[in-house]
Design a protein around this motif. Structure first.
Motif, PDB file in Angstrom:
ATOM      1  N   LYS A 216       0.841  -1.191   0.000  1.00 41.30           N
ATOM      2  CA  LYS A 216       0.000   0.000   0.000  1.00 41.30           C
ATOM      3  C   LYS A 216       0.877   1.242   0.000  1.00 41.30           C
ATOM      4  O   LYS A 216       1.696   1.450   0.895  1.00 41.30           O
ATOM      5  N   LEU A 217       0.722   2.043  -1.045  1.00 39.82           N
ATOM      6  CA  LEU A 217       1.491   3.274  -1.173  1.00 39.82           C
ATOM      7  C   LEU A 217       0.723   4.422  -0.545  1.00 39.82           C
ATOM      8  O   LEU A 217      -0.511   4.484  -0.643  1.00 39.82           O
ATOM      9  N   PRO A 218       1.411   5.367   0.089  1.00 40.57           N
ATOM     10  CA  PRO A 218       0.713   6.463   0.787  1.00 40.57           C
ATOM     11  C   PRO A 218       0.130   7.468  -0.215  1.00 40.57           C
ATOM     12  O   PRO A 218       0.691   7.705  -1.285  1.00 40.57           O
ATOM     13  N   SER A 219      -0.989   8.037   0.161  1.00 39.01           N
ATOM     14  CA  SER A 219      -1.586   9.106  -0.654  1.00 39.01           C
ATOM     15  C   SER A 219      -1.025  10.463  -0.278  1.00 39.01           C
ATOM     16  O   SER A 219      -1.124  11.422  -1.048  1.00 39.01           O
ATOM     17  N   VAL A 220      -0.448  10.551   0.929  1.00 35.96           N
ATOM     18  CA  VAL A 220       0.165  11.796   1.378  1.00 35.96           C
ATOM     19  C   VAL A 220       1.579  11.483   1.864  1.00 35.96           C
ATOM     20  O   VAL A 220       1.801  10.535   2.619  1.00 35.96           O
TER      21      VAL A 220
END
Length: 420
Positions: A216-220
């Protein structure tokens, strides 16, 4: 140039010829003088010059008189090897002192100084102009190896030290140099630095999420919103070029196929010529006219095709067309002439000429002429078969050479592997 005048011969030269003669004489005189200076007698105080240090051995070819006891003045050819000159102890010490500053500058490569190394060093294996051989060692090969490769991907910002040692050797003299270097991380643009930091963070997150199905890659990230995209696959841009290339290949193939068909048709026409002439001789000898012989040969060929006993042959196909022309009212002379032109080969043109002449002058001598032509046709067929056999043998050379190459690999590779 020699030219006869009256009772004798006189010599006449053009200006260009005179210049050539003078140049030849002048070059001979120059080489003779140079040879006298460079060669001649080697006096008691003379000698054979050695090559400089590191330049290798020189072999001189000289002539020595006095070696022959019977003929003292006879010159005996001798080859004398002269080794290279060696440095004295003092010369070697001075040389090593001079080379230290030079080595320090040459090993930098694209770096500014040894106190700030960001990229690979240039570690030479020797200085040929001095005959010096170099061997490098590093006290921290994981940071800087003996080939000069710098591994600074994970180096600290404040830098890490390392010591490079160069063992110099010239003749029997040796000296060791030490260079203290400080390695820093590679110089990166702000974008490259941000990408490297993000890659480090992604690696840490990957370790944390190893039990998950997806990373899961961060959105922020550091207060900034991130968007992720897969790079476009631009390999399909090559398709139009491949299409043009294939179109060009198809055009070339079409032309080659046309040439191959024409060549095959020509070979079949030449092979069938002797058979056609022999059948004409038989039918005309049996009392048939030329037209009747053509019709009988064409009818036999057509029946064989319908029964599946014969394959399509261009010579008989052209004879069928000639019979159709005769049945439609075309004159025999014109029909036979067009038969030869459609075949397009010299033997058929000659045959049609004989048939046309028989229409004009009578067929009294036709059979005898056809018999002579039949002998020539069979000889031509034999030569053609021999030529095709030679061509087939030539075409087999490539696969035979390939098989020989494979056999050599099968023999040589195990032999080489047995040494390891």
């Amino acid at each position: 140039m020699w030219k006869k005048r009256g009772k004798g011969w006189k010599v006449f030269f053009t200006r260009q010829q005179a210049v050539c003669v003078a140049a030849g004489i002048g070059l001979y005189a120059f080489m003779a003088i140079a040879s006298g200076r460079n060669g001649g007698t080697i006096s008691d105080g003379g000698g054979l010059k050695r090559a400089g240090p590191g330049q290798g051995e020189i072999t001189y070819e000289i002539e020595v008189s006095g070696l022959d006891k019977e003929e003292e003045h006879r010159k005996v050819p001798v080859r004398i090897p002269v080794s290279e000159r060696r440095y004295s102890e003092r010369e070697a010490t001075e040389l090593f002192d001079r080379l230290e500053n030079r080595l320090e500058k040459e090993i930098l490569g694209e770096n500014k100084s040894l106190a700030e190394i960001h990229s690979n060093l240039s570690l030479k294996s020797g200085l040929d102009d001095y005959g010096v051989k170099l061997r490098w060692e590093s006290d921290n090969p994981e940071l800087v190896d003996s080939l000069g490769n710098v591994h600074n991907e994970r180096t600290k910002e404040q830098g890490e030290p390392a010591v490079l040692r160069a063992r110099a050797r010239v003749g029997r003299h040796e000296h060791t140099y030490e260079f203290h270097v400080t390695v820093y991380p590679p110089v990166m643009t702000p974008e490259e630095k941000a990408a490297d930091e993000f890659l480090t963070w992604a690696g840490e997150e990957d370790l944390k999420q190893q039990t998950e199905d997806y990373l899961k890659l961060p959105s922020v990230y550091y207060g900034k919103k991130l968007n992720y995209y897969l790079p476009k696959d631009n390999s399909y841009r090559l398709f139009p070029v491949l299409g043009l290339f294939m179109a060009a290949l198809l055009h070339i193939k079409k032309g080659m196929d046309k040439q191959n068909r024409a060549k095959k048709r020509e070979q079949q026409l030449l092979f069938d010529y002797s058979e056609v002439v022999s059948k004409l001789v038989v039918y005309i000898g049996a009392g048939l006219t030329v037209r009747g012989a053509f019709e009988r040969i064409a009818a036999g060929y057509e029946a064989g095709i319908k029964e599946g006993k014969r394959e399509v042959r261009p010579a008989y196909e052209e004879m069928l067309k000639t019979v159709f022309q005769l049945e439609s009212g075309v004159s025999e002379g014109r029909a036979f002439g067009e038969f030869g032109r459609r075949c397009g080969l010299q033997p058929y043109l000659k045959l049609c000429t004989l048939l046309e002449q028989s229409q004009k002058n009578g067929s009294r001598q036709l059979r005898q002429a056809l018999e002579l032509e039949m002998v020539s046709a069979f000889e031509q067929r034999k030569n053609l078969a021999k030529k095709l056999g030679e061509e087939a043998g030539t075409k087999l050379l490539l696969p035979l050479l390939f098989m020989l190459f494979v056999v050599m690999i099968m023999i040589v590779v195990p032999a080489f592997l047995s040494f390891y």
